[in-house]
Write an enzyme that holds these catalytic residues in place. Structure first.
Site, PDB file in Angstrom:
ATOM      1  N   ARG A 246       8.164 -10.189  -9.387  1.00 19.87           N
ATOM      2  CA  ARG A 246       8.495  -8.686  -9.882  1.00 19.87           C
ATOM      3  C   ARG A 246       9.976  -9.267 -10.729  1.00 19.87           C
ATOM      4  O   ARG A 246      10.188  -8.493 -11.604  1.00 19.87           O
ATOM      5  CB  ARG A 246       8.825  -8.158  -8.789  1.00 19.87           C
ATOM      6  CG  ARG A 246       7.408  -7.618  -8.317  1.00 19.87           C
ATOM      7  CD  ARG A 246       7.682  -6.914  -6.655  1.00 19.87           C
ATOM      8  NE  ARG A 246       6.518  -6.350  -6.309  1.00 19.87           N
ATOM      9  CZ  ARG A 246       6.468  -5.918  -5.042  1.00 19.87           C
ATOM     10  NH1 ARG A 246       7.575  -5.945  -4.368  1.00 19.87           N
ATOM     11  NH2 ARG A 246       5.236  -5.427  -4.520  1.00 19.87           N
TER      12      ARG A 246
ATOM     13  N   GLU B 200       1.788  -5.812  -9.393  1.00 21.80           N
ATOM     14  CA  GLU B 200       3.141  -6.218  -8.777  1.00 21.80           C
ATOM     15  C   GLU B 200       3.765  -4.804  -8.122  1.00 21.80           C
ATOM     16  O   GLU B 200       5.095  -4.799  -8.039  1.00 21.80           O
ATOM     17  CB  GLU B 200       4.062  -6.900  -9.644  1.00 21.80           C
ATOM     18  CG  GLU B 200       3.259  -8.368 -10.009  1.00 21.80           C
ATOM     19  CD  GLU B 200       3.688  -9.269  -9.040  1.00 21.80           C
ATOM     20  OE1 GLU B 200       4.129  -8.932  -7.731  1.00 21.80           O
ATOM     21  OE2 GLU B 200       3.110 -10.310  -9.200  1.00 21.80           O
TER      22      GLU B 200
HETATM   23  P1  TGC Z   1       6.302  -3.432   5.821  1.00 26.10           P
HETATM   24  O1  TGC Z   1       6.123  -2.947   7.051  1.00 26.10           O
HETATM   25  O2  TGC Z   1       7.537  -2.726   4.916  1.00 26.10           O
HETATM   26  O3  TGC Z   1       6.817  -4.994   5.458  1.00 26.10           O
HETATM   27  C1  TGC Z   1       5.962  -6.107   6.091  1.00 26.10           C
HETATM   28  C2  TGC Z   1       6.670  -7.137   6.376  1.00 26.10           C
HETATM   29  O4  TGC Z   1       6.903  -7.689   5.094  1.00 26.10           O
HETATM   30  C3  TGC Z   1       8.672  -7.463   4.819  1.00 26.10           C
HETATM   31  N1  TGC Z   1       8.730  -7.120   3.499  1.00 26.10           N
HETATM   32  C4  TGC Z   1       9.143  -8.073   2.565  1.00 26.10           C
HETATM   33  N2  TGC Z   1       9.616  -9.335   2.621  1.00 26.10           N
HETATM   34  C5  TGC Z   1      10.086  -9.769   1.490  1.00 26.10           C
HETATM   35  N3  TGC Z   1      10.062  -9.181   0.514  1.00 26.10           N
HETATM   36  C6  TGC Z   1       9.769  -7.913   0.180  1.00 26.10           C
HETATM   37  N4  TGC Z   1       9.628  -7.538  -0.972  1.00 26.10           N
HETATM   38  C7  TGC Z   1       8.957  -7.371   1.393  1.00 26.10           C
HETATM   39  N5  TGC Z   1       8.594  -5.992   1.845  1.00 26.10           N
HETATM   40  C8  TGC Z   1       8.529  -5.996   2.934  1.00 26.10           C
HETATM   41  C9  TGC Z   1       8.962  -6.605   6.025  1.00 26.10           C
HETATM   42  O5  TGC Z   1      10.326  -6.919   6.386  1.00 26.10           O
HETATM   43  C10 TGC Z   1       8.066  -6.545   7.218  1.00 26.10           C
HETATM   44  O6  TGC Z   1       8.651  -8.313   7.771  1.00 26.10           O
HETATM   45  P2  TGC Z   1       8.267  -8.220   9.474  1.00 26.10           P
HETATM   46  O7  TGC Z   1       8.981  -9.655   9.746  1.00 26.10           O
HETATM   47  O8  TGC Z   1       9.021  -7.164   9.900  1.00 26.10           O
HETATM   48  O9  TGC Z   1       7.002  -8.358   9.527  1.00 26.10           O
HETATM   49  O10 TGC Z   1       4.928  -3.274   4.963  1.00 26.10           O
HETATM   50  P3  TGC Z   1       4.118  -2.123   4.533  1.00 26.10           P
HETATM   51  O11 TGC Z   1       2.487  -2.346   4.850  1.00 26.10           O
HETATM   52  O12 TGC Z   1       4.695  -0.815   5.162  1.00 26.10           O
HETATM   53  O13 TGC Z   1       4.137  -2.031   3.011  1.00 26.10           O
HETATM   54  C11 TGC Z   1       5.486  -2.113   2.157  1.00 26.10           C
HETATM   55  C12 TGC Z   1       4.948  -1.917   0.838  1.00 26.10           C
HETATM   56  C13 TGC Z   1       4.175  -0.751   0.652  1.00 26.10           C
HETATM   57  C14 TGC Z   1       6.365  -2.084   0.002  1.00 26.10           C
HETATM   58  C15 TGC Z   1       4.317  -3.316   0.510  1.00 26.10           C
HETATM   59  O14 TGC Z   1       2.874  -3.485   0.910  1.00 26.10           O
HETATM   60  C16 TGC Z   1       4.151  -3.632  -1.081  1.00 26.10           C
HETATM   61  O15 TGC Z   1       4.920  -3.907  -1.673  1.00 26.10           O
HETATM   62  N6  TGC Z   1       2.813  -3.027  -1.593  1.00 26.10           N
HETATM   63  C17 TGC Z   1       2.501  -3.342  -3.041  1.00 26.10           C
HETATM   64  C18 TGC Z   1       1.449  -4.488  -3.199  1.00 26.10           C
HETATM   65  C19 TGC Z   1       1.651  -5.266  -4.507  1.00 26.10           C
HETATM   66  O16 TGC Z   1       2.542  -5.345  -5.134  1.00 26.10           O
HETATM   67  N7  TGC Z   1       0.451  -5.914  -4.572  1.00 26.10           N
HETATM   68  C20 TGC Z   1       0.835  -7.093  -6.048  1.00 26.10           C
HETATM   69  C21 TGC Z   1      -0.268  -7.785  -5.670  1.00 26.10           C
HETATM   70  S1  TGC Z   1      -0.344  -9.422  -6.627  1.00 26.10           S
HETATM   71  C22 TGC Z   1      -0.298  -8.897  -8.468  1.00 26.10           C
HETATM   72  O17 TGC Z   1      -0.224  -7.627  -8.574  1.00 26.10           O
HETATM   73  C23 TGC Z   1      -0.089  -9.867  -9.222  1.00 26.10           C
HETATM   74  S2  TGC Z   1      -0.276  -9.424 -11.034  1.00 26.10           S
HETATM   75  C24 TGC Z   1       0.558 -10.630 -11.656  1.00 26.10           C
HETATM   76  C25 TGC Z   1       0.438 -10.755 -12.889  1.00 26.10           C
HETATM   77  O18 TGC Z   1      -0.661 -11.023 -13.569  1.00 26.10           O
HETATM   78  O19 TGC Z   1       1.800 -11.121 -13.690  1.00 26.10           O
HETATM   79  P1  FAD Z   2      -3.977   1.965  -5.569  1.00 25.32           P
HETATM   80  O1  FAD Z   2      -3.148   1.217  -4.600  1.00 25.32           O
HETATM   81  O2  FAD Z   2      -5.288   2.538  -5.075  1.00 25.32           O
HETATM   82  O3  FAD Z   2      -3.229   3.008  -6.033  1.00 25.32           O
HETATM   83  C1  FAD Z   2      -3.721   4.188  -6.714  1.00 25.32           C
HETATM   84  C2  FAD Z   2      -2.871   5.289  -7.209  1.00 25.32           C
HETATM   85  O4  FAD Z   2      -2.324   5.862  -5.959  1.00 25.32           O
HETATM   86  C3  FAD Z   2      -1.439   4.709  -7.813  1.00 25.32           C
HETATM   87  O5  FAD Z   2      -0.649   5.692  -8.772  1.00 25.32           O
HETATM   88  C4  FAD Z   2      -0.412   4.481  -6.631  1.00 25.32           C
HETATM   89  O6  FAD Z   2       0.975   4.409  -7.143  1.00 25.32           O
HETATM   90  C5  FAD Z   2      -0.843   5.650  -5.766  1.00 25.32           C
HETATM   91  N1  FAD Z   2      -0.537   5.565  -4.593  1.00 25.32           N
HETATM   92  C6  FAD Z   2      -0.978   4.489  -3.648  1.00 25.32           C
HETATM   93  N2  FAD Z   2      -0.283   4.560  -2.256  1.00 25.32           N
HETATM   94  C7  FAD Z   2       0.487   5.646  -2.423  1.00 25.32           C
HETATM   95  C8  FAD Z   2       1.580   5.984  -1.864  1.00 25.32           C
HETATM   96  N3  FAD Z   2       1.947   5.780  -0.311  1.00 25.32           N
HETATM   97  N4  FAD Z   2       2.359   7.069  -2.134  1.00 25.32           N
HETATM   98  C9  FAD Z   2       2.386   7.655  -3.487  1.00 25.32           C
HETATM   99  N5  FAD Z   2       1.244   6.949  -4.279  1.00 25.32           N
HETATM  100  C10 FAD Z   2       0.542   6.023  -3.763  1.00 25.32           C
HETATM  101  N6  FAD Z   2      -3.217  -8.282  -7.362  1.00 25.32           N
HETATM  102  C11 FAD Z   2      -3.683  -9.608  -6.930  1.00 25.32           C
HETATM  103  O7  FAD Z   2      -3.381 -10.026  -5.810  1.00 25.32           O
HETATM  104  N7  FAD Z   2      -3.372 -10.733  -7.711  1.00 25.32           N
HETATM  105  C12 FAD Z   2      -3.218 -10.944  -9.036  1.00 25.32           C
HETATM  106  O8  FAD Z   2      -2.990 -11.692  -9.630  1.00 25.32           O
HETATM  107  C13 FAD Z   2      -3.493  -9.608  -9.460  1.00 25.32           C
HETATM  108  N8  FAD Z   2      -3.551  -9.485 -10.947  1.00 25.32           N
HETATM  109  C14 FAD Z   2      -3.675  -8.234 -11.464  1.00 25.32           C
HETATM  110  C15 FAD Z   2      -3.944  -8.279 -13.095  1.00 25.32           C
HETATM  111  C16 FAD Z   2      -4.339  -6.930 -13.609  1.00 25.32           C
HETATM  112  C17 FAD Z   2      -4.558  -6.784 -14.991  1.00 25.32           C
HETATM  113  C18 FAD Z   2      -4.248  -5.795 -12.733  1.00 25.32           C
HETATM  114  C19 FAD Z   2      -4.506  -4.356 -13.317  1.00 25.32           C
HETATM  115  C20 FAD Z   2      -4.044  -5.893 -11.301  1.00 25.32           C
HETATM  116  C21 FAD Z   2      -3.641  -6.962 -10.613  1.00 25.32           C
HETATM  117  N9  FAD Z   2      -3.522  -7.095  -9.235  1.00 25.32           N
HETATM  118  C22 FAD Z   2      -3.450  -8.417  -8.854  1.00 25.32           C
HETATM  119  C23 FAD Z   2      -3.697  -5.778  -8.601  1.00 25.32           C
HETATM  120  C24 FAD Z   2      -2.736  -4.698  -8.503  1.00 25.32           C
HETATM  121  O9  FAD Z   2      -1.750  -5.559  -7.937  1.00 25.32           O
HETATM  122  C25 FAD Z   2      -3.115  -3.587  -8.117  1.00 25.32           C
HETATM  123  O10 FAD Z   2      -3.780  -3.040  -9.069  1.00 25.32           O
HETATM  124  C26 FAD Z   2      -1.929  -2.826  -7.470  1.00 25.32           C
HETATM  125  O11 FAD Z   2      -1.013  -3.350  -6.364  1.00 25.32           O
HETATM  126  C27 FAD Z   2      -2.214  -1.382  -7.195  1.00 25.32           C
HETATM  127  O12 FAD Z   2      -3.425  -1.381  -6.332  1.00 25.32           O
HETATM  128  P2  FAD Z   2      -4.683  -0.354  -6.702  1.00 25.32           P
HETATM  129  O13 FAD Z   2      -5.170  -0.789  -8.322  1.00 25.32           O
HETATM  130  O14 FAD Z   2      -5.571  -0.787  -5.647  1.00 25.32           O
HETATM  131  O15 FAD Z   2      -4.193   0.950  -6.865  1.00 25.32           O
END
Ligand code: TGC
Ligand code: FAD
Length: 389
Positions: free
Chosen positions: A248, A368
């Site tokens: 990020r 992300e």
């Molecule tokens: P929550 O209960 O808040 O947290 C669980 C544990 O994680 C710790 N924690 C963190 N630690 C480090 N950095 C952070 N940013 C952290 N956020 C939370 C937290 O302290 C806790 O630790 P512990 O020791 O108490 O267990 O978790 P939650 O299930 O309520 O979720 C929180 C939430 C929604 C913020 C998190 O699930 C989240 O960030 N969701 C978004 C998922 C996401 O960003 N996915 C990305 C996938 S990878 C990707 O998209 C790659 S694209 C890359 C590219 O092509 O450039």
């Molecule tokens: P969802 O989680 O189903 O969300 C759908 C909508 O609902 C969104 O608008 C969201 O903000 C909203 N929403 C969900 N929960 C809430 C809430 N609690 N309150 C309010 N609104 C909410 N992931 C990886 O692990 N590794 C990768 O390398 C990676 N690369 C990617 C590359 C591309 C091109 C794309 C498009 C995605 C990639 N991702 C990867 C996945 C990406 O991280 C997810 O798409 C992202 O985290 C959102 O998940 P989702 O698409 O399932 O949407």
């Protein structure tokens, strides 16, 4: 004399070494990527040949120490991301996933053997990594992932991994996947090499965004892994989330690059395009757009640089990274769309960059952590109350 892409002279705040790194990335890409990127995007082509060159320049795992990594500051890494994304978000995505997700996960949570095996090759661009967190049914909410690893033989034998990951950058071209799975002790990470029996990938076709990047589905059907494939220091969801902080951070710089490239294109076009007998840059409404975008671009750059300095001082917090990603990607996508309007009909052509950047930034806004999730992270930091569930 005002640089229209740096109205506030933010470059003055950079050190010479930071400017040199920025310049060397820009020069490499000017020659090797910029002339071809429109075609790569149109054809859905990932320029794999470029990977060793990115490695040779030290861009892969750039801010990590040892194991062939360049060990630069976080700010320098951010500036490299900015220049990569000024060409295309797909290039920055590749570098983000390779360095901040794949390599960082191994560097921070891996065994010495895993680091020696993978990091030098990943740093050189001889191997490619990916990071599987998202699943078909769990994106924003990874805590509920279904992919599961079960240990055989009273907890002493091999692990058996079953499940699927979706939307995985680099998935189809990766030599090693960092895969997050539920176990009876909570979420754990595993390194799964390409070719492991039961591990297959399928690329996602027809994306209208990030077309110069490979995005894939990963499937695990009874994949057998020795315990030495587990990342020994990763425990719980905090481990993958800590990797996301790194990626990020790169994005909040990268988005500034995409916005800068759009503004540069719009400024040039507005200067040349004549309507009603005058260059369109002479109309007040065009100047209002250009001035607004210059302010937004410079504000985003100042924010990125501030967060870079906080990270280099070892005091950045996750909610600050969320604030940066939220603000800068939102600013960049607004700038890309506004620049598109200045180009009129030409704005919808891939001959000009704004529509490509705008389409790419749709993914960047979502991956992300979506705009909504980062809003809630900031909301939690302000109120002490989590509003995700
Ligand atoms: P929550 O209960 O808040 O947290 C669980 C544990 O994680 C710790 N924690 C963190 N630690 C480090 N950095 C952070 N940013 C952290 N956020 C939370 C937290 O302290 C806790 O630790 P512990 O020791 O108490 O267990 O978790 P939650 O299930 O309520 O979720 C929180 C939430 C929604 C913020 C998190 O699930 C989240 O960030 N969701 C978004 C998922 C996401 O960003 N996915 C990305 C996938 S990878 C990707 O998209 C790659 S694209 C890359 C590219 O092509 O450039
Ligand atoms: P969802 O989680 O189903 O969300 C759908 C909508 O609902 C969104 O608008 C969201 O903000 C909203 N929403 C969900 N929960 C809430 C809430 N609690 N309150 C309010 N609104 C909410 N992931 C990886 O692990 N590794 C990768 O390398 C990676 N690369 C990617 C590359 C591309 C091109 C794309 C498009 C995605 C990639 N991702 C990867 C996945 C990406 O991280 C997810 O798409 C992202 O985290 C959102 O998940 P989702 O698409 O399932 O949407």
């Amino acid at each position: 004399m005002t640089d229209p892409l740096d109205l506030l002279d933010v470059a003055f705040l950079l050190g010479q070494d930071e400017r040199d790194i920025q310049r060397s990335v820009r020069d490499l890409l000017a020659d090797r990527a910029r002339p071809h990127i429109g075609r790569w995007f149109e054809q859905g082509h990932f320029p794999r040949d470029l990977v060793p060159e990115l490695g040779a320049l030290g861009l892969l795992g750039m801010h990590l120490e040892g194991y062939g990594c360049a060990g630069t500051s976080a700010t320098a890494y951010g500036l490299a991301c900015l220049e990569l994304e000024a060409v295309d978000s797909g290039l920055r995505s590749f570098v983000s996933v390779q360095g901040s997700l794949s390599m960082y996960s191994i560097h921070r949570y891996g065994s010495e053997e895993q680091k020696q095996q993978w990091l030098p090759r990943l740093a050189a661009g001889e191997a490619i990594g990916c990071f599987g967190l998202t699943e078909p049914d769990f994106g924003s909410d990874p805590a509920n992932m279904r992919t599961r690893a079960v240990r055989e033989g009273d907890g002493q034998g091999d692990w058996i991994l079953d499940g699927a990951k979706m939307w995985i950058t680099n998935g189809g071209v990766a030599d090693v996947a960092t895969v997050w799975a539920q176990t009876q002790d909570g979420i754990r990470g595993f390194l799964v090499p390409r070719g492991t029996p039961g591990f297959t990938t399928r690329d996602i076709e027809n994306k209208q965004s990030l077309r110069a990047s490979v995005t894939s589905e990963l499937a695990f059907d009874g994949v057998r892994l020795p315990d030495r494939a587990r990342l020994p220091h990763a425990r719980g969801l905090g481990a993958p989330l800590s990797c996301l902080n790194e990626a990020r951070f790169g994005i909040l710089f990268g988005a500034v690059g995409a916005a800068r490239d759009c503004l540069q294109s719009a400024l040039g076009y507005a200067d040349q395009r004549v309507q009603f007998g005058r260059p369109i840059s002479a109309f007040q409404l065009t100047q209002r757009k250009l001035a607004g975008m210059a302010l937004s671009l410079n504000t985003a750059m100042l924010l990125a640089l501030h967060l870079g300095r906080l990270k280099d001082a070892g005091r950045i917090r996750p909610e600050q990274i969320s604030a940066g990603k939220l603000n800068n990607v939102r600013a960049a996508i607004e700038i890309a769309r506004e620049c598109r309007t200045i180009l009129g009909a030409n704005g919808v052509s891939l001959e000009y960059p704004p529509i490509r950047h705008a389409n790419n930034l749709e993914s960047v806004l979502t991956y992300e952590g979506t705009e909504e999730i980062h809003t809630l992270v900031v909301g939690q930091a302000l109120t002490g109350r989590a509003a995700y569930r």
